[in-house]
Write a protein that holds these residues in place. Structure first.
Motif, mmCIF file in Angstrom:
data_model
loop_
_atom_site.group_PDB
_atom_site.id
_atom_site.type_symbol
_atom_site.label_atom_id
_atom_site.label_comp_id
_atom_site.label_asym_id
_atom_site.label_seq_id
_atom_site.Cartn_x
_atom_site.Cartn_y
_atom_site.Cartn_z
ATOM 1 N N ILE A 117 3.297 1.101 -2.504
ATOM 2 C CA ILE A 117 2.681 0.003 -2.053
ATOM 3 C C ILE A 117 1.359 -0.591 -2.618
ATOM 4 O O ILE A 117 0.935 -1.736 -2.491
ATOM 5 C CB ILE A 117 2.595 -0.209 -0.519
ATOM 6 C CG1 ILE A 117 1.578 1.098 0.009
ATOM 7 C CG2 ILE A 117 3.956 0.010 0.185
ATOM 8 C CD1 ILE A 117 1.136 1.183 1.376
ATOM 9 N N SER A 118 0.976 -0.015 -3.204
ATOM 10 C CA SER A 118 -0.598 -0.130 -4.094
ATOM 11 C C SER A 118 -0.886 0.807 -4.918
ATOM 12 O O SER A 118 -0.569 1.916 -5.236
ATOM 13 C CB SER A 118 -1.724 0.221 -2.829
ATOM 14 O OG SER A 118 -2.874 -0.078 -3.369
ATOM 15 N N ASN A 119 -1.749 0.196 -5.891
ATOM 16 C CA ASN A 119 -2.279 0.990 -7.089
ATOM 17 C C ASN A 119 -3.794 1.712 -6.730
ATOM 18 O O ASN A 119 -4.397 1.977 -7.491
ATOM 19 C CB ASN A 119 -2.162 0.366 -8.672
ATOM 20 C CG ASN A 119 -2.933 -0.972 -8.214
ATOM 21 O OD1 ASN A 119 -3.353 -1.291 -7.169
ATOM 22 N ND2 ASN A 119 -3.160 -1.560 -9.567
ATOM 23 N N TYR A 120 -3.870 1.699 -5.392
ATOM 24 C CA TYR A 120 -5.291 2.342 -5.016
ATOM 25 C C TYR A 120 -5.396 3.691 -5.418
ATOM 26 O O TYR A 120 -4.627 4.308 -5.275
ATOM 27 C CB TYR A 120 -5.192 2.124 -3.569
ATOM 28 C CG TYR A 120 -6.368 2.626 -2.804
ATOM 29 C CD1 TYR A 120 -7.740 1.989 -3.414
ATOM 30 C CD2 TYR A 120 -6.520 3.693 -1.632
ATOM 31 C CE1 TYR A 120 -8.964 2.372 -2.416
ATOM 32 C CE2 TYR A 120 -7.683 3.888 -1.403
ATOM 33 C CZ TYR A 120 -8.750 3.220 -1.423
ATOM 34 O OH TYR A 120 -10.166 3.673 -1.117
ATOM 35 N N PRO A 121 -6.392 3.876 -6.242
ATOM 36 C CA PRO A 121 -6.451 5.208 -6.652
ATOM 37 C C PRO A 121 -6.599 6.751 -5.662
ATOM 38 O O PRO A 121 -5.963 7.476 -6.179
ATOM 39 C CB PRO A 121 -7.688 5.425 -7.560
ATOM 40 C CG PRO A 121 -8.470 3.982 -7.150
ATOM 41 C CD PRO A 121 -7.612 3.205 -6.509
ATOM 42 N N ASN A 173 -7.193 -6.200 -1.961
ATOM 43 C CA ASN A 173 -5.715 -6.161 -2.689
ATOM 44 C C ASN A 173 -5.264 -4.887 -2.788
ATOM 45 O O ASN A 173 -3.903 -4.729 -2.657
ATOM 46 C CB ASN A 173 -5.970 -6.743 -4.042
ATOM 47 C CG ASN A 173 -6.447 -8.029 -3.977
ATOM 48 O OD1 ASN A 173 -5.886 -8.864 -3.141
ATOM 49 N ND2 ASN A 173 -6.877 -8.671 -5.105
ATOM 50 N N GLN A 174 -5.956 -3.732 -2.632
ATOM 51 C CA GLN A 174 -5.268 -2.679 -2.964
ATOM 52 C C GLN A 174 -5.066 -1.849 -1.475
ATOM 53 O O GLN A 174 -4.245 -0.707 -1.516
ATOM 54 C CB GLN A 174 -6.053 -1.578 -4.131
ATOM 55 C CG GLN A 174 -6.311 -2.209 -5.322
ATOM 56 C CD GLN A 174 -6.975 -1.308 -6.304
ATOM 57 O OE1 GLN A 174 -7.664 -0.306 -5.637
ATOM 58 N NE2 GLN A 174 -6.870 -1.480 -7.411
ATOM 59 N N LEU A 229 1.026 -5.207 5.214
ATOM 60 C CA LEU A 229 2.614 -5.565 4.897
ATOM 61 C C LEU A 229 3.419 -4.242 5.097
ATOM 62 O O LEU A 229 4.608 -4.372 5.578
ATOM 63 C CB LEU A 229 2.497 -5.702 3.389
ATOM 64 C CG LEU A 229 1.957 -7.155 3.171
ATOM 65 C CD1 LEU A 229 2.297 -7.800 1.815
ATOM 66 C CD2 LEU A 229 2.766 -8.345 4.216
ATOM 67 N N ALA A 230 2.892 -3.006 5.118
ATOM 68 C CA ALA A 230 3.597 -1.760 5.316
ATOM 69 C C ALA A 230 3.670 -1.563 6.753
ATOM 70 O O ALA A 230 4.716 -0.774 7.187
ATOM 71 C CB ALA A 230 2.761 -0.603 4.674
ATOM 72 N N VAL A 231 2.603 -1.964 7.698
ATOM 73 C CA VAL A 231 2.791 -1.625 8.868
ATOM 74 C C VAL A 231 3.688 -2.697 9.837
ATOM 75 O O VAL A 231 4.455 -2.442 10.606
ATOM 76 C CB VAL A 231 1.401 -1.570 9.661
ATOM 77 C CG1 VAL A 231 1.482 -1.777 11.183
ATOM 78 C CG2 VAL A 231 0.450 -0.584 9.156
#
Lengths: 572, 157
Positions: A137-141, A254-255, A262-264
């Motif tokens: 769902i994200s490119n959060y590191p 954004n991340q 949106l995932a919840v």
């Protein structure tokens, strides 16, 4: 006989709200919202120098620490005809954006998320699977299996030693919690990440406003000297830091924030048809790109929507006495001409008239006056204010960024536009507008840097600073959009002093008691038909109240039909 | 020289005895202390204090408590978890407990000492301490001197 739930105040973060809710057959059948503490700052500022008022009214709230000062300087500038330099407008916009990003993220993770995220369930998550979901769902590191495994270990240690601490007040295990353990673990991780992140972003307030909370404002501009080469001014180094903080904030939104919402959401689609409440929405708009006096230039547009009719946006004029009126029929004040008629704020009065029971009391007499909050109306209509109203006004006007954001989210979630009018819609609107604001902040920042590079370092207009230059009588209104919704301050300046000053704050619109015609305001209406599965653990009520970001911490007291105290819980 | 140590006073200055932590820190700050001891008036800052607490390996919190002891009673504890704190740290307790819990979960919890001053209920809207609470100042001061001596010996000075 309906049970009555009482959601009552505790002095903790900000504000004092009490909600009495009647529950019958597992559903809310009626609701009453009461502000139990008087503000009265309107009386404190009377007779004072208009240039000082921002410093007093800024202290109305320590959470939205900038918005009242902003509304105040605008109100005085509007009255006296003061135009501020473009850089001051940009700095005010940057303060505004910073306030939003900080406030919305903190609200979601630290005041609202635990209504949806079950901490205890997170201990059952599989770190590997959690990492896979997070990366999808994200490119959060910070999404590796090790990151989640480490956190889960600390969480396990925390819980197994009987120390829920920070999370001790939740209704863990309640059937209304629907998230899989992995998403719960992501929620806990980001709760903590957001806590770390939020202490950075507020530094923007301190850089431009000298301190936080309650940064400095100035009638005529902003009280910050820009000089790129001067050690004691806002120099190149500090400006670079602002840029860095804003970029980090945009990344976080954004991340982390938006992907999480949106995932919840898909696990709570039932909440897309609960908590809608009123069908009228008001936004004064804000973030001028061509000065405060040109509302058509606002990034957040001004307008009103009635009956959820998105094909028409009504014009709003906060200086028009026929549009905005405040009622005290059910509020602990009295008007000289009687309490049945509304008053326009320039003619407003704040005369206390407490008729309620002596605290502590079980229930308020809701037939009579029952709140310290007045009841504002727009053309006689109760209005919801806040993120949902702002997004709807922008969407209904067909503004490109708004339609893209809203349609994008609806499509992603596969829900119709009606889903917006709900507790879930309100929560999603807050996330989506944060994304817009994070983008705009960088636009404002780039423009400010460009102006400075071009040699424009003007930050204040002092032409009308001296009271001798003012007329004997002047009236102004300063509007803004606080994170929680439409905010305005009305000022009347007579012989260079404040003659009258009135605030209508967002939570006044949303949390007010009924008006003279018996119409409910936003909280009261939105709670109707809310399911309450277990009156011992009314998490559903909190979901809807928190979706308005009520800017107050509450304690929940639950009473049975005989008014017996059966339960008492502190809740964020 | 010991590790940097923060003496953090918390409470609401406008609620009389409830603000004793803040009032004492303001007073203590005016006296002579080693330069590794820093003072902060934390007010009702809640989560805003997170970044300050993270900066210090040792934090001593001064706060009011309603623990049933007589007014002005002073106690020093070394809490590990939020629930080790006395039951009612008055109106701002949730902020402090949440702060400590968060630091724990973030894996960043400093060495925390808590000095509590017992109060009896909250007085609305006054900045004055009652005599008994005010008299606790010397004991708090003495406790801090002893504690700072212990911290110094620990690093072998």
């Amino acid at each position: 006989m309906a049970d009555r739930l009482v959601i009552d105040p505790i002095t903790r973060i900000e504000g004092h709200l009490r909600v009495e809710v009647e529950v019958q057959d597992g559903k809310v059948v009626d609701a009453y919202s009461s502000g139990t503490m008087v503000r009265l700052i309107e009386e404190i500022v009377k007779g004072r120098d208009p240039r000082d008022i921002w410093a007093f009214v800024g202290r109305v709230c320590g959470v939205c620490t900038t918005v009242h000062s902003l509304a105040s300087v605008r109100s005085v500038e509007n009255a006296l005809g003061i135009k501020i330099p473009p850089n001051a407008e940009l700095v005010r916009n940057l303060m505004f954006c910073t306030q939003y990003i900080h406030d919305h993220v903190v609200h979601f993770y630290h005041l609202h998320a635990l209504d949806w995220v079950d901490i205890v369930s997170a201990t059952k998550a599989d770190p590997l699977k959690t990492s896979e979901i997070a990366e999808s769902i994200s490119n959060y590191p910070k999404s590796s299996p090790k990151y989640f495994a480490d956190l889960q270990k600390r969480l396990n240690g925390f819980i197994s030693s009987g120390q829920l601490g920070i999370f001790a007040n939740g209704y863990w295990g309640h059937p209304a919690y629907k998230l899989p353990p992995e998403i719960n673990l992501i929620g806990v991780a980001h709760y903590l990440d957001a806590l770390e992140w939020q202490k950075e972003i507020v530094k923007v307030h301190a850089i431009f406003g000298g301190k936080n909370p309650h940064p400095n404002y100035l009638v005529g501009g902003m009280a910050c000297a820009i000089n790129v080469d001067e050690a004691n001014a806002i120099n190149a180094e500090r400006l670079a830091m602002v840029g860095q903080l804003l970029r980090q904030a945009k990344d976080f939104v954004n991340q982390v924030y938006v992907p999480d919402v949106l995932a919840v959401a898909p696990h709570y689609f039932d909440w897309a048809s609960i908590g809608g409440g009123l069908s009228n929405y008001l936004s004064y708009g804000d973030l001028p790109t061509n000065g405060y006096n040109d509302p058509s230039s606002f990034k957040f547009p001004r307008g009103a929507i009635l009956n959820r009719d998105l094909s028409k946006v009504h014009e709003v004029d906060p200086t028009d006495p026929s549009q905005i009126q405040e009622y005290v029929k059910h509020s602990w004040y009295s008007y000289t001409e009687g309490d049945d008629k509304g008053k326009f704020p320039w003619d407003g009065e704040t005369k206390m008239n407490f008729t309620g029971p002596e605290p502590p009391y079980d229930q308020l007499n809701v037939e009579d006056k029952y709140s310290w909050v007045k009841t504002p109306r727009w053309k006689g209509n109760p209005m919801e204010v806040g993120p949902l109203s702002r997004m709807l006004v922008g969407y209904a006007l067909g503004k490109d960024e708004f339609t893209k954001a809203v349609d994008g989210a609806l499509k992603y979630l596969g829900v119709p536009a009606e889903a917006l009018f709900s507790t879930l819609g309100r929560t999603a609107a807050r996330a989506l507008e944060t994304q817009l604001v994070a983008n705009w902040a960088l636009e404002f920042y780039d423009q400010l840097i460009l102006n400075i590079k071009n040699g424009d370092e003007r930050m204040a207009n002092m032409e009308l600073w001296e009271p001798e230059s003012w007329p004997d009588l002047a009236k102004g209104v300063g509007t803004t959009e606080a994170p929680r919704g439409a905010l305005a301050h009305w000022s009347v300046i007579k012989e260079r002093k404040i003659e009258n000053y009135q605030l209508i704050v967002p939570s006044t619109w949303n949390s007010s008691p009924r008006d003279a015609a018996g119409q409910r305001s936003a909280y009261e209406e939105a709670l109707l038909n809310t399911p309450v599965e277990n009156p011992e653990q009314p998490v559903e009520i909190l979901r809807t109240i928190h979706s308005f970001d009520p800017c107050m911490a509450c304690a929940v007291h639950l009473y049975d039909e005989k008014g017996e105290h059966v339960h008492n819980l502190n809740v964020f | 020289m010991s590790e940097p140590t923060l003496i953090l006073g918390i409470g609401n200055l406008l609620l009389g005895n409830e603000g004793v932590g803040v009032q004492f820190v303001q007073q203590l700050e005016k006296e002579e202390w080693p330069d590794w001891i820093h003072f902060l008036d934390g007010g009702t800052g809640g989560f805003h204090l997170l970044s300050e607490m993270e900066k210090y390996p040792v934090v001593v919190i001064l706060d009011a408590t309603m623990d049933g002891n007589p007014e002005g009673h002073v106690n020093l504890i070394q809490p590990k978890f939020a629930s080790d704190y006395p039951p009612t740290l008055s109106a701002h307790d949730v902020g402090l407990k949440d702060l400590i819990s968060s630091l724990y979960l973030l894996g960043k919890v400093p060495e925390v000492y808590l000095i509590t001053i017992s109060i009896e209920g909250i007085q609305p809207m006054t900045m004055n301490l009652t005599e008994k609470v005010n008299n606790a100042y010397n004991e708090v001061r003495k406790l801090l001197k002893t504690l700072s001596g212990k911290l110094l010996r620990r690093v072998g000075v």
